[in-house]
Design a protein around this motif. Sequence first.
Motif, short mmCIF file in Angstrom:
data_model
loop_
_atom_site.label_atom_id
_atom_site.label_comp_id
_atom_site.label_asym_id
_atom_site.label_seq_id
_atom_site.Cartn_x
_atom_site.Cartn_y
_atom_site.Cartn_z
N UNK A 17 0.83 -1.22 0.00
CA UNK A 17 0.00 0.00 0.00
C UNK A 17 0.86 1.26 0.00
N UNK A 18 2.02 1.20 0.67
CA UNK A 18 2.91 2.36 0.65
C UNK A 18 3.48 2.57 -0.76
N UNK A 19 3.86 1.47 -1.38
CA UNK A 19 4.43 1.56 -2.73
C UNK A 19 3.42 2.15 -3.71
N UNK A 20 2.21 1.60 -3.70
CA UNK A 20 1.22 2.05 -4.68
C UNK A 20 0.80 3.50 -4.38
N UNK A 32 8.42 2.61 12.86
CA UNK A 32 8.35 2.97 11.44
C UNK A 32 7.40 4.15 11.25
N UNK A 33 6.27 4.10 11.97
CA UNK A 33 5.29 5.18 11.82
C UNK A 33 5.87 6.52 12.26
N UNK A 51 13.28 6.28 10.60
CA UNK A 51 14.12 5.51 9.69
C UNK A 51 14.07 6.10 8.28
N UNK A 52 12.84 6.40 7.85
CA UNK A 52 12.69 6.96 6.50
C UNK A 52 13.47 8.26 6.38
N UNK A 53 13.37 9.11 7.42
CA UNK A 53 14.07 10.40 7.39
C UNK A 53 15.58 10.22 7.38
N UNK A 54 16.06 9.28 8.21
CA UNK A 54 17.50 9.05 8.28
C UNK A 54 18.03 8.54 6.95
N UNK A 55 17.32 7.61 6.35
CA UNK A 55 17.76 7.07 5.06
C UNK A 55 17.70 8.15 3.99
#
Lengths: 256, 415
Positions: free
Chosen positions: A102-105, B393-394, B398-402
Motif C-alpha cells: 500500500x505504501x508503494x502504490x 516505522x510510523x 528511519x525513512x528520514x535518516x535514510x
Amino acid sequence: MNTPSTLLQVRNLRVDVGERNVLKSVSLDVAPGALVVLMGANGSGKSTLGLALAGHPSYRVVSGQAQFDGQDLLAMNAQERARAGLFLSFQVPPDIPGVKNNLFIRSALNAVREARGQVPLDAFDFLASARTAAQQLGLPEAMLGRPVNEGFSGGERKRNELLQLALLQPRLALLDEIDSGMDVDGVRAVVQLVQNLRAQGTAFVVVSHYLQLIESLEPDTVLRLDQGCIAESGDLELARRIARTGYAHAAEAVGA
Amino acid sequence: MDTARADALAARDHLHQQGWIAPRNESFRHLPPPGMESWLQVPADGTVPGCDAPPLAGAGWTLHPVGNAPQGSVQARWLDAQDPAQRDELFAGLPLPGDGDAAPFAWAHRALCRQGLRLRVQATPGKTGPDQSTVWLQLRHQPRAEAEAPLLVLEVDDGVRCVLIETHEREAAQCGRGVAQNLHAHIRLGTGATLQHLRIAVPGAQDRMAHHVHARLAPHARYEQALIATGSIYHLQRTTLDLQGHHAEAHTAGLLLAAGSALEQQVHTVHHAGYTTSQVETLALASGNARVVANAHTRIAQGADEATVRQRLTGIPLAGQPRLVLRPHLEILHDKVQATHGATWGALPEDALFYARQRGLDDASARALIVQGMAQALLARCIDHPELLATWQDSGWLAGTIARHLATSQEVHHG
C-alpha cells in the motif's frame, strides 16, 4: 505528423539489448481507447517492445521514433513516461522486500497525481480506494499490507499489477502476458477492468497467446511480431488463424 | 587517596604499560582507532572540559516512557564512579578488561568513567511466565564532555521480557564540538529472559565514538539487537555475545550508513553451550570516500552440541568510491553444529528500481523506498516484534535518516 486520433505512434523502432539486436523495425499506431493485441512466438520481441517503450535502461533504442500524445516519448525518462500516462504490466513483476504494497502504490499514485496537478491522496482515502479495487479484482486485502510481490503466487502478482492499473488509470497500458498464472476468475477480472478503462479512454497493447482472452477483449487490431518486425496485421481472424495453425505455420503462410 | 581514584589511576597506568591498539591489530586493521589520548583527554587537574551542551539530568543517560507500555518493575540507579562506594556498586560483577584485542578501550573506560547507570528489570509482582507483560524502556544518551566514558549495566531477571530503545543522537543545537565517547554497556539476561534492543547511534560528523556492548545470556535467554548507525570521523560499534546457557539465542542486525565517513561494526559471538543459536546480519550502505567495515566473528566452543550459526553480510556502494570491507569469520571447535556464512557486495536491485520508476517515482524516491524496504526487512528478520517495528516505522525516523543519507550520498557523488 501525429494526429489527435493517435495516442501512441511508433515508427521504425530498432532496439538492442546488450550487444544483441532484438527489434529490427517496428511501427504501430494506437488510438485513445483502442486495443491492440500483440502476438508472436517466444523471442520475437514482444516484451522488448514494452520495456523499450517504458524506458528500461537496458533496452537501447538505436533508431526510430515514438510519439506519445504528440510528445517525443524517447526523450523522456522512465518516470516521465509513467507520469505522462504510460503503464507497463510486467510479465514477471519483481519483489521489493520490506516495502509494503500500500505504501508503494500510494507513493506511485501520488507521484502521478502530482504530475497531473492533482492533490495527493492521504493514507485513509487511498486505503479506501485500494480496498475497493482489490476486492473487485479478487486480491485479498491482506496483500495490501505485505511487501510488494514478496511471497505472492504468480496469479497474485498479476492481480497486483491489475490493482495498480486500476488505481493509476493510465492513458495507455501495455499488458505483457497479464493472463499467465491467472485462474478463470482472474482472467474474467482482466476483461472487466480492461472494458471499464477502455470506456474511459484508456488504450491497451496486450501481449497474449490465448485466444479466449483475446476474443473477450474485442481488439481493434491484432499484430503478429516475428524476428523483431511486424509480420502481419489484421483483426480477430488473424488471432484465430494463429491459434489454429501456430506461429510456425503463420510465418510460412506469409512467406508463401 | 580514595579507592575510586586509585582504581582509575591503576587503569590508566595499566593502559600506558600495555600500550594502545597496534595499527596492525587483526581486529582493527581495516579501520584503526584514534590513539589513546583521544579517549583520555582529561586536563591535569582532573576536571572534564564541558562542551556547549547544557547540563543534562543524571549521568548523560535519561530514561523515558514509551507510549502507554507498562514500565514494570524497573530499578534505575545513576551512580557516581568518583565516589568509592558508588563505584563499587557500579562495577559490581563486571569482568576486568583483560587482554583481548579491544581491552585497551576497556582500560581507557575504567580510567575515565565518571558516571554510570545500572538498570534492573524485574518480574511484575504477582505474575509469572506468559502472564508477564513486556517492559518497555527508552534510554537516551547525550554527551556531556569532550571525552567521556559512559557506562550502562542492564540486568533482566529470569523470565522477564523487555524492549529497550537506546538512542545516541547528537543535537547540533546543544553542542557542535566533536566528542570522544568510549561507551560500555553490560547486559545480563537471566534464564528465559528476552531483550529486544533497538540501538540508534547517530554521532556528529566530528565525533569519535566507540560503543562496546557485552551481552551474557543464561539458558533459554533470547537477545535481539537491531543497530542503526551512521558514520563520523571514527565510529566503532562492537558487540560481544556470550551464549553461556543452553538454548540461548542471539540475533543481531546492523544497518550501517556512511557517506564520506568512517564506520565499523564488530560482532563477536561465542557459543559456550549446546543448542545455542546466533544470527548476525549486516547491511552496509556507503558512498563517497566512506570506509565501512563489517565483522562477524563467531566461535563455537568445544561441547556446544547442535549450535546453529548464521552470518550474512551485505555491502552496497551507493555512489563514489567507498571502501566496503565485509569479514565473516567462523571458528568451529566442535563437530556437531550447523554454520553458514556469506558476504555479498552488490548494487541496489535494478529490476525493482525500474519497476518503481515505471510506476512514476523519481530515481531518488525509488532508491529511498527500496533502501528503506531493505532496512525494514533486515530489522524484521532480527526483531520478532511487529508492534515495536510498526510503531517506530510510523514515527518516520528511519525513512528520514535514510533520506538524509541518500541526499548526502548524492551531494558526495556530485561534489
